[in-house]
Design a protein around this motif. Structure first.
Motif, PDB file in Angstrom:
ATOM      1  N   TYR A 110      -4.984  11.784   0.271  1.00 27.74           N
ATOM      2  CA  TYR A 110      -3.924  11.025   1.141  1.00 27.74           C
ATOM      3  C   TYR A 110      -2.997  10.450   1.037  1.00 27.74           C
ATOM      4  O   TYR A 110      -1.461  10.136   1.074  1.00 27.74           O
ATOM      5  N   HIS A 111      -3.454   8.637  -0.411  1.00 30.22           N
ATOM      6  CA  HIS A 111      -2.729   8.312  -0.491  1.00 30.22           C
ATOM      7  C   HIS A 111      -1.594   9.019  -1.674  1.00 30.22           C
ATOM      8  O   HIS A 111      -0.250   8.952  -1.891  1.00 30.22           O
ATOM      9  N   ASP A 156       1.106  -1.706   0.099  1.00 29.90           N
ATOM     10  CA  ASP A 156      -0.138  -0.411   0.082  1.00 29.90           C
ATOM     11  C   ASP A 156       1.062   1.504  -0.193  1.00 29.90           C
ATOM     12  O   ASP A 156       2.277   1.307   0.700  1.00 29.90           O
ATOM     13  N   CYS A 204       0.431   3.904   1.086  1.00 25.63           N
ATOM     14  CA  CYS A 204       1.198   4.726   2.598  1.00 25.63           C
ATOM     15  C   CYS A 204       2.286   4.403   3.607  1.00 25.63           C
ATOM     16  O   CYS A 204       3.049   4.668   3.949  1.00 25.63           O
ATOM     17  N   TYR A 205       2.215   2.414   3.318  1.00 25.31           N
ATOM     18  CA  TYR A 205       3.345   2.134   3.556  1.00 25.31           C
ATOM     19  C   TYR A 205       4.719   2.192   3.241  1.00 25.31           C
ATOM     20  O   TYR A 205       5.150   1.925   4.040  1.00 25.31           O
ATOM     21  N   LYS A 235      -4.284   3.976  -3.193  1.00 25.96           N
ATOM     22  CA  LYS A 235      -3.894   3.001  -2.224  1.00 25.96           C
ATOM     23  C   LYS A 235      -3.055   1.897  -3.052  1.00 25.96           C
ATOM     24  O   LYS A 235      -1.925   1.561  -2.328  1.00 25.96           O
TER      25      LYS A 235
HETATM   26 ZN   LIG Z   1      -2.491   3.233   2.996  1.00 28.02          ZN
END
Ligand SMILES: [Zn+2]
Lengths: 335, 358
Positions: free
Chosen positions: B329-330, B274, B276-277, B320
């Protein structure tokens, strides 16, 4: 169960609309009429500090529209504590609130405010029980078997009620369904750690403790046998050995168990363990077995060379994406 | 190639009129503004000047209170006008941090505007700490005491420390004036997991890990980690990089494994990679191993994962995973990951280095 919004209940309330159309406003949201109406009344009721039955109903509608609205959860809790005090039956009142929350929970699986709200309710509930919580937990985990917040809440519950009786079995049933479910594996570790902690000394004598730990090692081995390339089961095994056996990965021949997955890699000589020769090396069923043996042997002075060979083979063939790590381990051992 | 122009457009679009489905994000709208503005700062300086004038609107979210329960005046930001309610304490920690970052970027007076009072903001942070060392994100709107229904976890601990950093704390003694650092550190330690990483009740999670390590870094306390836990965590983080080479390709029966995720990072064991990770893992690795984090992991394939799999080359933005639509966000965390790699982003504050507080 979900509250239908009945505007006639609030006819005496002058809505307090959200100020919008401000100078230089960014991210202006095109609110729906329903949102504007419900939020307008809610904002007025909060400002008035009204803790009433109709205010409680209204917070349900707001939470439907905007579950992340933290002030509304706080407001609802204030209403609940005010109303339960005059309800005559606190327990029945809070059970009704939990019923309502069950439904919201099932409709908003990703919202985490739900769980802290639930915890707050259980903290004031005069007769809270784990049994009451289990069905909704079961349903939520069924729906999303790795939902972090749900698992956290389950662990909070069993710790609060200090009731771990069903938990090994519960973790097992989830691992049965999906052997890769890391949440189920770490739940199992959480249970083991709690049961063997000093707090539980009364019920857990040394003998029982030892038997349980031995059983868990066998459990991990059995699941590794079913599926050798699974980081979760290997981590479980490592966790037990780290915690209860001082990081000794050779105890009771456990290194021999791991070695069966790595062929005879130790019999290879240096020249065979090279990038260019890597295609001639055998296929292995588990890089985690190799890593397990490497880490275990790296701590034993006269097995360091075997550890180096294991790291080397991870680097050139079995887990090359982490070659930076493996090479670092080799240089640490060679120093 | 980074589709700079398309990402700029994507971010700008999020600052305009938003559709009704954004209502659910209304309480934390400043979060959207933060991701978009900070993203633009990473991509194209020249696109920022258009937003200088919006600072007055940001300041409209600043609120001061004299809560009945506390002798000290407190201050902070609300996430949107939805929460503007006279007499009610509705500020929260997350939106306060978002606002401070936005103002550091678009207000050239370094966020230290005459409009806001740092002392009162620090009082708010100290009011949010609960006895076990953790933080709630908001207060009871009627009494100003810590909300009883708020979750407390490593995210809010991190945000509390970051706000104190933005408002001037630099030394342990400084932080100690406002919060009980020792009990906070004890809580952080209690979240250490057995195989490395941080998380609740022993399940390590890359997001919580990044929060824990960032806050230790800001407090100047990274040295308190034991060498053994530090290495367990480095190894755990490196293991989060998903691979389709060697034995890793043998997981075909794992429902949460995808060959195409190669190079990306996952948040926990046996989960999909993902966007964000990538950020949470790389940021953590950088804090733990500032000198050789880039040689410990394969940053080039991590980059390829972002560029080829989650970057939306048509609409702009990052998603994502390779099957989702891009979201704000991503998008920011994708850009932040790239910024971390090229040195243009301060990871522990998640702000472009150029705008980090001095
Ligand atoms: Zn994420």
């Amino acid at each position: 169960m979900m509250s239908e919004f009945d505007v006639s209940l609030y006819s005496d309330i002058e809505p307090l609309p959200i100020e919008t159309g401000l100078d230089n406003e960014l991210c202006q949201i095109m609110y729906t009429d329903e949102y504007k109406q419900v939020i307008g009344i809610a904002r007025r009721l909060i400002s008035n500090g009204e803790f009433s039955e109709r205010a409680l109903d209204l917070t349900s509608c707001v939470i439907d529209l905007s579950p992340a609205f933290y002030t509304i959860w706080n407001y609802r809790f204030n209403i609940v504590t005010a109303l339960m005090a005059v309800s005559g039956d606190i327990e029945a009142f809070l059970n009704k609130e939990l019923d309502w929350l069950d439904e919201v929970t099932l409709n908003n699986p990703k919202n985490y405010q739900i769980w802290s709200y639930r915890q707050a309710l259980l903290e004031v509930h005069p007769n809270a029980s784990l049994k009451r919580e289990l069905p909704v937990l079961e349903m939520m985990i069924d729906e999303d078997t790795k939902n972090y917040h749900v698992w956290s809440y389950r662990k909070w519950c069993v710790q609060k009620f200090n009731d771990f009786t069903n938990e090994f079995q519960f973790a097992d049933s989830l691992i049965e369904k999906d052997i890769y479910n890391n949440s189920a594996w770490t739940h199992r570790m959480f249970v083991l750690k709690n049961l063997t902690s000093n707090k539980n000394e009364d019920n857990w004598n040394e003998q029982l403790k030892k038997e349980t730990i031995d059983f868990e090692i066998e459990y991990a081995k059995q699941k590794i046998t079913l599926c050798p390339q699974n980081v979760s089961s290997w981590n479980y095994l490592r966790g037990i050995l780290d915690k209860y056996f001082d990081e000794d990965y050779t105890i009771n021949g456990i290194d021999e168990f791991a070695i069966q997955y790595i062929d005879n890699i130790f019999e290879k000589n240096e020249s065979e363990l090279t990038e260019t020769n890597s295609t001639n090396l055998p296929q292995l069923k588990s890089s985690y077995a190799l890593q397990f043996v490497a880490d275990g042997y790296s701590r034993i002075p006269d097995k360091k060379n075997m550890a180096i060979k294991a790291y080397k083979s991870l680097s050139i063939k079995y887990d090359p994406i982490r070659r930076g790590l493996w090479n670092h381990m080799i240089s640490k051992l060679s120093a | 190639m980074v589709e700079t122009k398309k990402h700029v457009k994507f971010l700008q679009r999020h600052l305009l009129l938003l559709p009704p489905k954004a209502q659910s994000q209304d309480p934390n709208k400043l979060g959207i503004v933060y991701y978009a503005i900070a993203g633009l700062a990473l991509l194209d300086e020249s696109a920022l000047s258009a937003y200088t004038k919006n600072k007055d609107w940001i300041y409209k979210h600043y609120k001061e209170f004299d809560p009945p329960s506390n002798s000290k005046r407190i201050a902070g930001f609300i996430g949107s006008q939805l929460l503007s309610l006279d007499g009610q304490v509705t500020i929260n920690l997350s939106n306060t941090l978002f606002a401070l970052i936005i103002l550091n970027i678009i207000d050239d007076c370094d966020g230290r505007s005459k409009n806001i009072n740092y002392e009162h903001i620090r009082n708010f942070v100290s009011q949010c700490q609960v006895p076990n060392g953790q933080f709630v994100s908001s207060l009871d709107s009627f009494t100003g005491l810590p909300s009883r229904v708020d979750s407390t976890d490593l995210r809010y601990c991190y945000i509390a420390v970051a706000i104190l950093y933005f408002t001037g704390c630099r030394t342990r003694a400084n932080f100690d004036k406002h919060i009980h650092v020792e009990s906070l550190l004890a809580f952080v330690k209690s979240q250490e997991c057995m195989n490395g990483g941080y998380g609740e009740y022993l399940e390590a999670h890359a997001g919580y890990t990044s929060c824990a390590l960032s806050l230790l870094k800001l407090l100047g306390c990274e040295a308190e980690l034991t060498e053994s836990f530090r290495w367990h965590t480095i190894t755990w983080l490196l293991d989060r990089q998903v691979s389709n080479t060697g034995c890793m390709s043998l997981q075909e029966d794992n429902q949460n494994y995808e060959q195409d995720d190669h190079g990306g990072f996952q948040g926990r064991e046996n989960k999909f990679a993902d966007t964000c990770y990538v950020f949470w893992c790389l940021n953590s690795l950088k804090i733990l191993s500032p000198d050789n984090w880039k040689s410990l992991c394969e940053i080039n394939i991590a980059k390829e994962f972002l560029m080829d799999k989650t970057q939306d080359k048509l609409l702009g933005g990052f998603s994502k995973t390779d099957v989702d639509d891009p979201d704000i966000y991503h998008t920011y965390l994708g850009l932040a990951s790239l910024g971390l790699l090229d040195g243009s982003l301060n990871g522990e504050l998640c702000i472009p280095t150029k705008y980090q507080p001095r």
